[in-house]
Design a protein around this motif. Sequence first.
Motif, PDB file in Angstrom:
ATOM      1  N   LEU A  46       0.825  -1.215   0.000  1.00  0.00           N
ATOM      2  CA  LEU A  46       0.000   0.000   0.000  1.00  0.00           C
ATOM      3  C   LEU A  46       0.857   1.262   0.000  1.00  0.00           C
ATOM      4  N   THR A  47       1.977   1.228   0.721  1.00  0.00           N
ATOM      5  CA  THR A  47       2.887   2.380   0.725  1.00  0.00           C
ATOM      6  C   THR A  47       3.443   2.613  -0.666  1.00  0.00           C
ATOM      7  N   ASP A  48       3.777   1.539  -1.356  1.00  0.00           N
ATOM      8  CA  ASP A  48       4.259   1.655  -2.735  1.00  0.00           C
ATOM      9  C   ASP A  48       3.164   2.192  -3.650  1.00  0.00           C
ATOM     10  N   LEU A  49       1.916   1.780  -3.416  1.00  0.00           N
ATOM     11  CA  LEU A  49       0.791   2.221  -4.239  1.00  0.00           C
ATOM     12  C   LEU A  49       0.617   3.732  -4.191  1.00  0.00           C
ATOM     13  N   VAL A  50       0.750   4.332  -3.027  1.00  0.00           N
ATOM     14  CA  VAL A  50       0.482   5.763  -2.890  1.00  0.00           C
ATOM     15  C   VAL A  50       1.748   6.621  -2.885  1.00  0.00           C
ATOM     16  N   SER A  51       2.894   6.027  -3.203  1.00  0.00           N
ATOM     17  CA  SER A  51       4.136   6.797  -3.159  1.00  0.00           C
ATOM     18  C   SER A  51       4.174   7.840  -4.271  1.00  0.00           C
ATOM     19  N   TYR A  52       4.973   8.872  -4.051  1.00  0.00           N
ATOM     20  CA  TYR A  52       5.090   9.969  -5.012  1.00  0.00           C
ATOM     21  C   TYR A  52       6.001   9.624  -6.181  1.00  0.00           C
ATOM     22  N   SER A  53       6.640   8.467  -6.159  1.00  0.00           N
ATOM     23  CA  SER A  53       7.617   8.140  -7.194  1.00  0.00           C
ATOM     24  C   SER A  53       6.964   8.117  -8.573  1.00  0.00           C
ATOM     25  N   ALA A  54       7.654   8.738  -9.515  1.00  0.00           N
ATOM     26  CA  ALA A  54       7.216   8.797 -10.922  1.00  0.00           C
ATOM     27  C   ALA A  54       5.799   9.363 -11.052  1.00  0.00           C
ATOM     28  N   ASN A  55       5.518  10.407 -10.281  1.00  0.00           N
ATOM     29  CA  ASN A  55       4.223  11.093 -10.351  1.00  0.00           C
ATOM     30  C   ASN A  55       3.061  10.129 -10.078  1.00  0.00           C
ATOM     31  N   ARG A  56       3.231   9.314  -9.045  1.00  0.00           N
ATOM     32  CA  ARG A  56       2.212   8.335  -8.621  1.00  0.00           C
ATOM     33  C   ARG A  56       1.844   7.375  -9.758  1.00  0.00           C
ATOM     34  N   ARG A  57       2.859   6.896 -10.446  1.00  0.00           N
ATOM     35  CA  ARG A  57       2.651   6.023 -11.613  1.00  0.00           C
ATOM     36  C   ARG A  57       1.839   4.787 -11.264  1.00  0.00           C
ATOM     37  N   ARG A  58       2.190   4.118 -10.173  1.00  0.00           N
ATOM     38  CA  ARG A  58       1.484   2.874  -9.839  1.00  0.00           C
ATOM     39  C   ARG A  58       0.023   3.146  -9.505  1.00  0.00           C
ATOM     40  N   TYR A  59      -0.248   4.210  -8.766  1.00  0.00           N
ATOM     41  CA  TYR A  59      -1.630   4.559  -8.427  1.00  0.00           C
ATOM     42  C   TYR A  59      -2.435   4.825  -9.703  1.00  0.00           C
ATOM     43  N   ARG A  60      -1.841   5.571 -10.625  1.00  0.00           N
ATOM     44  CA  ARG A  60      -2.538   5.891 -11.870  1.00  0.00           C
ATOM     45  C   ARG A  60      -2.828   4.625 -12.683  1.00  0.00           C
ATOM     46  N   ARG A  61      -1.881   3.693 -12.714  1.00  0.00           N
ATOM     47  CA  ARG A  61      -2.102   2.435 -13.444  1.00  0.00           C
ATOM     48  C   ARG A  61      -3.206   1.611 -12.792  1.00  0.00           C
ATOM     49  N   GLU A  62      -3.186   1.527 -11.473  1.00  0.00           N
ATOM     50  CA  GLU A  62      -4.213   0.762 -10.761  1.00  0.00           C
ATOM     51  C   GLU A  62      -5.589   1.396 -10.960  1.00  0.00           C
ATOM     52  N   LEU A  63      -5.643   2.707 -10.938  1.00  0.00           N
ATOM     53  CA  LEU A  63      -6.911   3.405 -11.131  1.00  0.00           C
ATOM     54  C   LEU A  63      -7.432   3.178 -12.544  1.00  0.00           C
ATOM     55  N   GLU A  64      -6.547   3.204 -13.510  1.00  0.00           N
ATOM     56  CA  GLU A  64      -6.946   2.967 -14.896  1.00  0.00           C
ATOM     57  C   GLU A  64      -7.478   1.549 -15.084  1.00  0.00           C
ATOM     58  N   ALA A  65      -6.884   0.591 -14.386  1.00  0.00           N
ATOM     59  CA  ALA A  65      -7.291  -0.809 -14.518  1.00  0.00           C
ATOM     60  C   ALA A  65      -8.501  -1.160 -13.658  1.00  0.00           C
ATOM     61  N   ALA A  66      -8.898  -0.270 -12.759  1.00  0.00           N
ATOM     62  CA  ALA A  66     -10.005  -0.570 -11.838  1.00  0.00           C
ATOM     63  C   ALA A  66     -11.328  -0.656 -12.589  1.00  0.00           C
ATOM     64  N   THR A  67     -12.198  -1.501 -12.091  1.00  0.00           N
ATOM     65  CA  THR A  67     -13.530  -1.635 -12.666  1.00  0.00           C
ATOM     66  C   THR A  67     -14.440  -0.597 -12.027  1.00  0.00           C
ATOM     67  N   PRO A  68     -15.067   0.250 -12.838  1.00  0.00           N
ATOM     68  CA  PRO A  68     -15.971   1.265 -12.273  1.00  0.00           C
ATOM     69  C   PRO A  68     -17.138   0.598 -11.563  1.00  0.00           C
ATOM     70  N   PRO A  69     -17.751   1.207 -10.622  1.00  0.00           N
ATOM     71  CA  PRO A  69     -17.467   2.554 -10.130  1.00  0.00           C
ATOM     72  C   PRO A  69     -16.346   2.547  -9.097  1.00  0.00           C
ATOM     73  N   CYS A  70     -15.545   3.572  -9.127  1.00  0.00           N
ATOM     74  CA  CYS A  70     -14.538   3.778  -8.098  1.00  0.00           C
ATOM     75  C   CYS A  70     -14.353   5.280  -7.924  1.00  0.00           C
ATOM     76  N   VAL A  71     -13.980   5.667  -6.732  1.00  0.00           N
ATOM     77  CA  VAL A  71     -13.802   7.081  -6.435  1.00  0.00           C
ATOM     78  C   VAL A  71     -12.309   7.352  -6.329  1.00  0.00           C
ATOM     79  N   PRO A  72     -11.746   8.109  -7.278  1.00  0.00           N
ATOM     80  CA  PRO A  72     -10.302   8.379  -7.230  1.00  0.00           C
ATOM     81  C   PRO A  72      -9.961   9.395  -6.150  1.00  0.00           C
ATOM     82  N   TYR A  73      -8.700   9.406  -5.792  1.00  0.00           N
ATOM     83  CA  TYR A  73      -8.212  10.379  -4.819  1.00  0.00           C
ATOM     84  C   TYR A  73      -8.130  11.735  -5.506  1.00  0.00           C
ATOM     85  N   LEU A  74      -8.910  12.680  -5.067  1.00  0.00           N
ATOM     86  CA  LEU A  74      -9.024  13.984  -5.707  1.00  0.00           C
ATOM     87  C   LEU A  74      -7.718  14.770  -5.670  1.00  0.00           C
TER      88      LEU A  74
END
Length: 95
Positions: free
Chosen positions: A36-64
Motif C-alpha cells: 500500500l505504501t508503494d501504491l500511494v508513493s510519489y515516485s514517478a508522479n504516482r505512476r502505480r496509483y494511476r495504473r491501478e486506477l486505470e485498470a479498476a472496474t468502475p465505479p470507483c472514487v479516485p483520490y481527488l
Amino acid sequence: NGVFTILAGLELASVHRLKATKGALAPRHRAALEDLTDLVSYSANRRRYRRELEAATPPCVPYLGVFLTDLTFLEQGNPATVEVAAPCGGPPRQL
C-alpha cells in the motif's frame, strides 16, 4: 481516500519511530503495508496509483488530490500566452 489517509497517519514521526512495533507485525501484514505504501508513493508522479486506477472496474472514487495537483502544475507549468503567426505574413501576436 482512506488508504492515503491511513498511510499518512502511519508515516507521522511519532508513529514512524515505533520500529519494534512494526517489526512485530506478521509478515503478511508487513507485506500488505509495504504494498500500500508503494501504491500511494510519489515516485514517478504516482505512476502505480494511476495504473491501478486505470485498470479498476468502475465505479470507483479516485483520490481527488492527485487530480488537483495535476491541475495546479498544468497551470503553473505552461505559459499564459502563446505567440501565433499572424495571417498574411504580419508580425506575431500573443494570445
